[in-house]
Design a protein around this motif. Structure first.
Motif, PDB file in Angstrom:
ATOM      1  N   LYS A 325      -6.654  -9.110   7.311  1.00 17.84           N
ATOM      2  CA  LYS A 325      -5.463  -8.702   6.561  1.00 17.84           C
ATOM      3  C   LYS A 325      -5.589  -9.048   5.074  1.00 17.84           C
ATOM      4  CE  LYS A 325      -2.228  -9.026  10.429  1.00 17.84           C
ATOM      5  NZ  LYS A 325      -0.951  -9.612  10.911  1.00 17.84           N
ATOM      6  N   GLY A 326      -6.754  -8.874   4.543  1.00 21.25           N
ATOM      7  CA  GLY A 326      -6.879  -9.168   3.132  1.00 21.25           C
ATOM      8  C   GLY A 326      -8.305  -9.069   2.635  1.00 21.25           C
ATOM      9  N   ARG A 352      -3.757 -10.914   0.225  1.00 23.29           N
ATOM     10  CA  ARG A 352      -3.305 -11.030   1.616  1.00 23.29           C
ATOM     11  C   ARG A 352      -2.234  -9.981   1.889  1.00 23.29           C
ATOM     12  NH1 ARG A 352      -4.377 -13.015   6.758  1.00 23.29           N
ATOM     13  NH2 ARG A 352      -2.431 -13.492   7.845  1.00 23.29           N
ATOM     14  N   GLN A 353      -2.424  -9.219   2.967  1.00 24.97           N
ATOM     15  CA  GLN A 353      -1.466  -8.205   3.370  1.00 24.97           C
ATOM     16  C   GLN A 353      -0.483  -8.810   4.378  1.00 24.97           C
ATOM     17  OE1 GLN A 353      -1.537  -5.260   1.990  1.00 24.97           O
ATOM     18  NE2 GLN A 353       0.060  -4.222   3.154  1.00 24.97           N
ATOM     19  N   TYR A 364       2.319  -7.340  -0.057  1.00 18.92           N
ATOM     20  CA  TYR A 364       1.063  -8.075  -0.185  1.00 18.92           C
ATOM     21  C   TYR A 364       1.170  -9.068  -1.341  1.00 18.92           C
ATOM     22  CZ  TYR A 364      -0.048  -5.014  -4.150  1.00 18.92           C
ATOM     23  OH  TYR A 364      -0.011  -4.334  -5.335  1.00 18.92           O
ATOM     24  N   GLY A 365       0.323 -10.076  -1.302  1.00 17.33           N
ATOM     25  CA  GLY A 365       0.279 -11.070  -2.359  1.00 17.33           C
ATOM     26  C   GLY A 365      -1.152 -11.334  -2.779  1.00 17.33           C
ATOM     27  N   GLU A 421       4.816   2.630  -5.576  1.00 14.86           N
ATOM     28  CA  GLU A 421       4.499   1.227  -5.306  1.00 14.86           C
ATOM     29  C   GLU A 421       4.884   0.378  -6.503  1.00 14.86           C
ATOM     30  OE1 GLU A 421       0.723   0.486  -3.408  1.00 14.86           O
ATOM     31  OE2 GLU A 421       0.458  -1.343  -4.588  1.00 14.86           O
ATOM     32  N   LEU A 422       5.380  -0.816  -6.251  1.00 15.01           N
ATOM     33  CA  LEU A 422       5.820  -1.721  -7.307  1.00 15.01           C
ATOM     34  C   LEU A 422       5.139  -3.070  -7.119  1.00 15.01           C
ATOM     35  CD1 LEU A 422       7.867  -1.878  -9.716  1.00 15.01           C
ATOM     36  CD2 LEU A 422       9.493  -2.886  -8.075  1.00 15.01           C
ATOM     37  N   ALA A 423       4.688  -3.667  -8.218  1.00 15.96           N
ATOM     38  CA  ALA A 423       4.027  -4.972  -8.125  1.00 15.96           C
ATOM     39  C   ALA A 423       4.396  -5.822  -9.335  1.00 15.96           C
ATOM     40  CB  ALA A 423       2.510  -4.788  -8.044  1.00 15.96           C
TER      41      ALA A 423
END
Length: 463
Positions: A325-326, A352-353, A364-365, A421-423
């Protein structure tokens, strides 16, 4: 703009570009799965991602995929900046695509001049000669006239010639108050071993035009200070002798050799060697050095002087590993040049998802850590002694000195409706210049190598 802000501007651009989706797309390609749950085009199959726009705007833009980022940057008591960047990509076919990018940033604040702090207040002439500024007792001399706006445009294309061969090229240009830059680039990639091995070769040519405020200072000339002259005419005449009319140019040519090797389904290694040659005017026209007596008291200030050629080599190694997951990646970069500077950079990112949690889709981060150590150039001097022969090359610019920098960043992102998508990314930058404390009484207890802290906040929007 004062050239001392070039490093800040370049760092902002790199940070903004890293914020765009290319990094995420590359990671998704490595894992063989979509970390965001999107198609490879970056949009949901049943949506253009532009549903929120009127049809007359959305229709022609529908084939394009866009990424945008806004970055806010602030150094404690020094430079602050706001930068916006928009990038669009259009896939003409399965083998041909074009990318266009526009960047606009605004920088202002105070920039270190290179002069030493003193036990008394100091007065300096502004680069234009039209005014003065004062620095309080014990404070690092900063020129607070640092202010500029920069516009940069670029366009690139890439084409798949065959299953083993790809080529790409591009042009760019930027303009600000006292600086302009244009350039071209191109390259090719060759795949082997069922495309698990890729060799690449890229080149770039650029030209910069420098037109400093108040004209180009004579290297090594003393700064004219009004109080030292009987009147304004005498001062202006003396100031004119420290200036050279006209612009100066810098030419840069770069070449990069690369090797990408897929080790297995989850591991990729990248190795690069780069060489760059810069020729022309490489001096910062706004930097000065203090000339002190045996007590450490400043007697005058001299404009810096740098060689007109710089040859740099760089080696870069990257390991990227895909997890369930990442993605984790770690890299090391070593650079050296014929100015005597060497640098080592260690950097790592862990993405990391988390999936659909807390009401966020595809959350995610990412954690980012970076450390850089660089040694000083052969001609770096924190000051000059009164009476000593003037060196041919000299600079007190802390960016050419011995220093360490540390960067910590945290990024969070999630999907919105319509394929958007926003981050967010929050970063902290810590710079620690290093040097010896001279045994001069007047400099005792003064901070000759001040630490600099900066904060960064980025917002990225993809549609």
């Amino acid at each position: 703009m004062q050239l001392s802000g070039k490093g800040v501007a370049a760092a902002l651009t790199v940070a903004s570009v890293q914020m765009l989706s290319l990094d995420a797309v590359a990671q998704e390609q490595l894992t063989g799965q979509s970390l965001s749950g999107k198609s490879s085009s970056g949009k949901d199959a049943d949506s253009t991602g532009l549903d929120w726009l009127p049809d007359w705007i959305a229709k022609p833009l529908a084939p394009w995929r866009f990424d945008g980022a806004i970055l806010w940057y602030r150094e404690q008591d020094r430079v602050q900046a706001i930068e916006g960047i928009v990038q669009g990509r259009y896939d003409y076919s399965d083998s041909l695509s074009v990318t266009a990018k526009m960047l606009l940033d605004s920088l202002s604040g105070a920039s270190a001049t290179g002069a030493l702090p003193q036990p008394t207040a100091q007065t300096f002439t502004r680069p234009s000669g039209g005014g003065e500024y004062s620095v309080a007792t014990g404070q690092t001399p900063l020129d607070d006239t640092f202010k500029d706006t920069r516009l940069q445009l670029s366009a690139d294309w890439s084409e798949i010639i065959s299953t083993e061969k790809r080529i790409h090229g591009g042009v760019y240009g930027s303009k600000e108050f006292d600086y302009a830059s244009i350039g071209v680039n191109g390259g090719a990639e060759w795949g082997f071993n069922k495309d698990n091995t890729t060799l690449s070769l890229s080149t770039a040519l650029g030209m910069d035009v420098v037109d400093p405020v108040g004209a180009v200072p004579v290297a090594g000339a003393p700064m004219a200070i009004r109080r030292d002259f009987s009147g304004e005419d005498a001062f202006l005449a003396a100031f004119a002798t420290t200036r050279i009319p006209g612009v100066r140019r810098k030419y840069t040519s770069e070449m990069l050799f690369g090797l990408n090797q897929v080790i297995n389904r989850s591991t990729l290694v990248q190795l690069n060697y780069g060489v760059a040659l810069s020729q022309g005017y490489l001096t910062d026209p706004y930097k000065i050095l203090s000339v002190v007596n045996e007590q450490g008291l400043a007697q005058e200030y001299r404009y810096e002087s740098r060689p007109d050629s710089r040859l740099r080599h760089s080696l870069f190694a990257l390991l990227k590993y895909a997890m369930d997951k990442g993605v984790w990646e770690a890299s090391y970069r070593f650079t050296l040049d014929d100015w005597g500077m060497q640098s080592h950079t260690l950097e790592t990112r862990l993405r990391r998802q988390f999936g659909d949690i807390w009401g966020f889709k595809g959350l995610y981060g990412q954690l980012h850590l970076r450390w850089l150590h660089q040694g000083e150039t052969d001609f770096y001097r924190s000051f000059l002694m009164e009476g000593e022969a003037l060196p041919r090359y000299m600079s007190a610019d802390y960016r050419l000195g011995d220093l360490d920098t540390y960067t910590l960043g945290v990024k969070l992102g999630y999907r919105l409706s319509g394929g958007r998508e926003l981050a967010w990314r929050l970063g902290w930058y810590h710079q620690v210049p290093r040097g010896s404390q001279p045994a001069l009484p007047a400099l005792a207890g003064l901070d000759l190598y001040p630490v600099v802290d900066a904060a960064m906040l980025q917002l990225n929007y993809q549609w």
